[in-house]
Motif scaffolding. Structure first.
Motif, PDB file in Angstrom:
ATOM      1  N   ASP A  70      -2.767  -5.953 -15.973  1.00 48.62           N
ATOM      2  CA  ASP A  70      -3.456  -6.170 -14.689  1.00 48.62           C
ATOM      3  C   ASP A  70      -2.499  -5.923 -13.525  1.00 48.62           C
ATOM      4  OD1 ASP A  70      -5.949  -7.017 -15.710  1.00 48.62           O
ATOM      5  OD2 ASP A  70      -5.242  -9.082 -15.930  1.00 48.62           O
ATOM      6  N   PHE A  71      -1.292  -6.485 -13.651  1.00 41.07           N
ATOM      7  CA  PHE A  71      -0.314  -6.302 -12.565  1.00 41.07           C
ATOM      8  C   PHE A  71       0.021  -4.811 -12.404  1.00 41.07           C
ATOM      9  CE2 PHE A  71       1.219 -10.848 -13.406  1.00 41.07           C
ATOM     10  CZ  PHE A  71       0.844 -11.348 -12.167  1.00 41.07           C
ATOM     11  N   ALA A  72       0.155  -4.090 -13.526  1.00 42.30           N
ATOM     12  CA  ALA A  72       0.470  -2.657 -13.443  1.00 42.30           C
ATOM     13  C   ALA A  72      -0.683  -1.902 -12.768  1.00 42.30           C
ATOM     14  CB  ALA A  72       0.748  -2.092 -14.833  1.00 42.30           C
ATOM     15  N   ASP A  73      -1.912  -2.292 -13.092  1.00 45.05           N
ATOM     16  CA  ASP A  73      -3.069  -1.665 -12.440  1.00 45.05           C
ATOM     17  C   ASP A  73      -3.059  -1.954 -10.938  1.00 45.05           C
ATOM     18  OD1 ASP A  73      -3.936  -0.699 -14.902  1.00 45.05           O
ATOM     19  OD2 ASP A  73      -5.397  -2.310 -15.223  1.00 45.05           O
ATOM     20  N   ASP A  74      -2.662  -3.190 -10.575  1.00 47.99           N
ATOM     21  CA  ASP A  74      -2.548  -3.527  -9.137  1.00 47.99           C
ATOM     22  C   ASP A  74      -1.549  -2.595  -8.455  1.00 47.99           C
ATOM     23  OD1 ASP A  74      -4.266  -5.664  -9.571  1.00 47.99           O
ATOM     24  OD2 ASP A  74      -2.721  -7.218  -9.370  1.00 47.99           O
ATOM     25  N   LEU A  75      -0.405  -2.372  -9.131  1.00 47.19           N
ATOM     26  CA  LEU A  75       0.626  -1.511  -8.516  1.00 47.19           C
ATOM     27  C   LEU A  75       0.092  -0.106  -8.268  1.00 47.19           C
ATOM     28  CD1 LEU A  75       3.846  -2.449 -10.560  1.00 47.19           C
ATOM     29  CD2 LEU A  75       3.213  -3.240  -8.270  1.00 47.19           C
ATOM     30  N   ALA A  76      -0.610   0.432  -9.266  1.00 47.75           N
ATOM     31  CA  ALA A  76      -1.154   1.791  -9.106  1.00 47.75           C
ATOM     32  C   ALA A  76      -2.146   1.819  -7.935  1.00 47.75           C
ATOM     33  CB  ALA A  76      -1.822   2.241 -10.406  1.00 47.75           C
ATOM     34  N   ALA A  77      -2.953   0.763  -7.812  1.00 49.47           N
ATOM     35  CA  ALA A  77      -3.944   0.710  -6.729  1.00 49.47           C
ATOM     36  C   ALA A  77      -3.259   0.532  -5.372  1.00 49.47           C
ATOM     37  CB  ALA A  77      -4.937  -0.429  -6.983  1.00 49.47           C
ATOM     38  N   ILE A  78      -2.167  -0.223  -5.343  1.00 46.11           N
ATOM     39  CA  ILE A  78      -1.401  -0.380  -4.090  1.00 46.11           C
ATOM     40  C   ILE A  78      -0.820   0.974  -3.667  1.00 46.11           C
ATOM     41  CG2 ILE A  78       0.730  -1.387  -3.127  1.00 46.11           C
ATOM     42  CD1 ILE A  78       0.049  -3.942  -4.823  1.00 46.11           C
ATOM     43  N   LEU A  79      -0.283   1.720  -4.631  1.00 46.64           N
ATOM     44  CA  LEU A  79       0.261   3.058  -4.307  1.00 46.64           C
ATOM     45  C   LEU A  79      -0.852   3.967  -3.777  1.00 46.64           C
ATOM     46  CD1 LEU A  79       2.684   3.674  -7.337  1.00 46.64           C
ATOM     47  CD2 LEU A  79       3.303   3.011  -4.996  1.00 46.64           C
ATOM     48  N   ASP A  80      -2.035   3.871  -4.380  1.00 43.73           N
ATOM     49  CA  ASP A  80      -3.172   4.679  -3.893  1.00 43.73           C
ATOM     50  C   ASP A  80      -3.490   4.314  -2.449  1.00 43.73           C
ATOM     51  OD1 ASP A  80      -3.446   5.973  -6.289  1.00 43.73           O
ATOM     52  OD2 ASP A  80      -5.088   4.702  -7.012  1.00 43.73           O
ATOM     53  N   PHE A  81      -3.584   2.996  -2.184  1.00 42.53           N
ATOM     54  CA  PHE A  81      -3.935   2.546  -0.826  1.00 42.53           C
ATOM     55  C   PHE A  81      -2.920   3.066   0.185  1.00 42.53           C
ATOM     56  CE2 PHE A  81      -3.820  -0.282   2.801  1.00 42.53           C
ATOM     57  CZ  PHE A  81      -5.154  -0.549   3.062  1.00 42.53           C
ATOM     58  N   LEU A  82      -1.651   3.067  -0.216  1.00 42.47           N
ATOM     59  CA  LEU A  82      -0.585   3.513   0.696  1.00 42.47           C
ATOM     60  C   LEU A  82      -0.423   5.034   0.685  1.00 42.47           C
ATOM     61  CD1 LEU A  82       2.098   0.778  -0.102  1.00 42.47           C
ATOM     62  CD2 LEU A  82       0.652   0.927   1.943  1.00 42.47           C
ATOM     63  N   ASN A  83      -1.305   5.690  -0.070  1.00 43.75           N
ATOM     64  CA  ASN A  83      -1.297   7.147  -0.149  1.00 43.75           C
ATOM     65  C   ASN A  83       0.031   7.701  -0.686  1.00 43.75           C
ATOM     66  OD1 ASN A  83      -2.791   9.426   0.041  1.00 43.75           O
ATOM     67  ND2 ASN A  83      -2.182   9.881   2.165  1.00 43.75           N
ATOM     68  N   VAL A  84       0.612   7.002  -1.632  1.00 48.78           N
ATOM     69  CA  VAL A  84       1.845   7.476  -2.279  1.00 48.78           C
ATOM     70  C   VAL A  84       1.423   8.336  -3.469  1.00 48.78           C
ATOM     71  CG1 VAL A  84       3.961   6.808  -3.491  1.00 48.78           C
ATOM     72  CG2 VAL A  84       3.113   5.410  -1.590  1.00 48.78           C
ATOM     73  N   ARG A  85       1.549   9.639  -3.317  1.00 45.09           N
ATOM     74  CA  ARG A  85       1.119  10.569  -4.382  1.00 45.09           C
ATOM     75  C   ARG A  85       2.313  11.058  -5.202  1.00 45.09           C
ATOM     76  NH1 ARG A  85      -3.696   8.971  -4.656  1.00 45.09           N
ATOM     77  NH2 ARG A  85      -4.618   8.753  -2.616  1.00 45.09           N
TER      78      ARG A  85
END
Ligand code: MLT
Length: 268
Positions: A70-85
């Motif tokens: 769950d925490f790893a999924d949160d990190l991926a979603a945080i990167l998406d929100f911050l537009n880190v590609r």
């Protein structure tokens, strides 16, 4: 700190500097503030992203069980929100390392490099699982203070504990400020995490393994074996540090991390 909205949750996230992204993932039960001696230094030439995980610091509280996945999924979603590609270098300590291994498993394509600090790949033995469930009950009944007091003596090397009260106080403050329900949820999540030892030999990004010389929670020999199982991984022991290496010996930690990042730059 930025407010990040992801997976219907709200997170507090440090997002500082420009350049190749460097994601710092904190340990249990701490916050992004455990990286305070790294954030300004590495933000000089990286985009540093340091979230408070859910239930900790300035992020939304949570209950139930929060798994390392769950925490790893949160990190991926945080990167998406911050537009880190761009792929990131992920640096995780202890629980942050458990989360990092789940991130490797699910989001390998988003990784450029990996730094595993004072952590382990194995699952918990039954006594530790039982203790984590006890911690989850205790923190709900009595708050974070007793949990902090029980954890603090084992968190540091002897020199830090005896001579650096400001470091001990900073960690105590982070622990006490965590949300009891969030601490309980993460404790249950750690108790149920899978053995990830088999993943180690498949890691194919540049990896650095760091341990404090006096770490009694994730000791040097165990960390050395972990590093040996990861193809090509570098292994560094930081003197005058226990489990919270980046805070206990920031100069030693930063030098080793900077050297690793510099080496990756040369390889490009
Ligand atoms: C941490 O620093 O994240 C904890 O020591 C992790 C654990 O309790 O296994």
């Amino acid at each position: 700190m930025k407010r990040v909205f992801a997976r219907e949750l709200e997170f507090g996230v440090v997002d500082q500097g420009q350049g190749s992204p460097l994601l710092f993932v904190h340990g249990f039960p701490l916050s992004h503030a455990m990286w305070n001696a790294q954030i300004p230094v590495f933000a000089a030439d990286h985009r540093v992203i340091a979230p408070d995980l859910r239930g900790f610091g300035d992020s939304v509280d949570t209950d139930g069980v929060v798994s390392m996945e769950d925490f790893a999924d949160d990190l991926a979603a945080i990167l998406d929100f911050l537009n880190v590609r761009e792929p990131v270098v992920l640096c995780g300590l202890s629980m942050g390392g458990y989360i990092a291994l789940q991130f490797v498993r699910k989001y390998r394509q988003r990784l450029r490099g990996l730094v595993l600090c004072d952590t382990r790949a194995s699952a918990d033995v039954p006594e530790v699982v039982e203790n984590r469930m006890k911690v989850a009950r205790l923190v709900i009944e009595s708050g974070t203070q007793p949990v902090a007091e029980a954890m603090l003596p084992k968190a540091f090397g002897p020199k830090t504990y005896a001579e650096r009260p400001e470091v001990v106080e900073a960690v105590r403050a982070m622990m006490i400020a965590s949300d009891p329900t969030g601490v309980a949820a993460a404790s249950r999540g750690m108790a149920t995490r899978p053995d990830m030892t088999g993943l180690l030999s498949t890691i194919d990004v540049p990896t650095l393994v760091i341990v404090g010389a006096d770490d009694v929670l994730t000791p040097v020999d165990e960390m050395r074996r972990m590093a040996e199982a990861i193809p090509g991984a570098e292994f560094r022991i930081i003197p005058e540090a226990g489990h919270v290496t980046p805070l206990e010996n920031p100069l030693g930690f930063n030098a080793v991390l900077a050297e690793f990042l510099e080496g990756m730059r040369d390889e490009r």
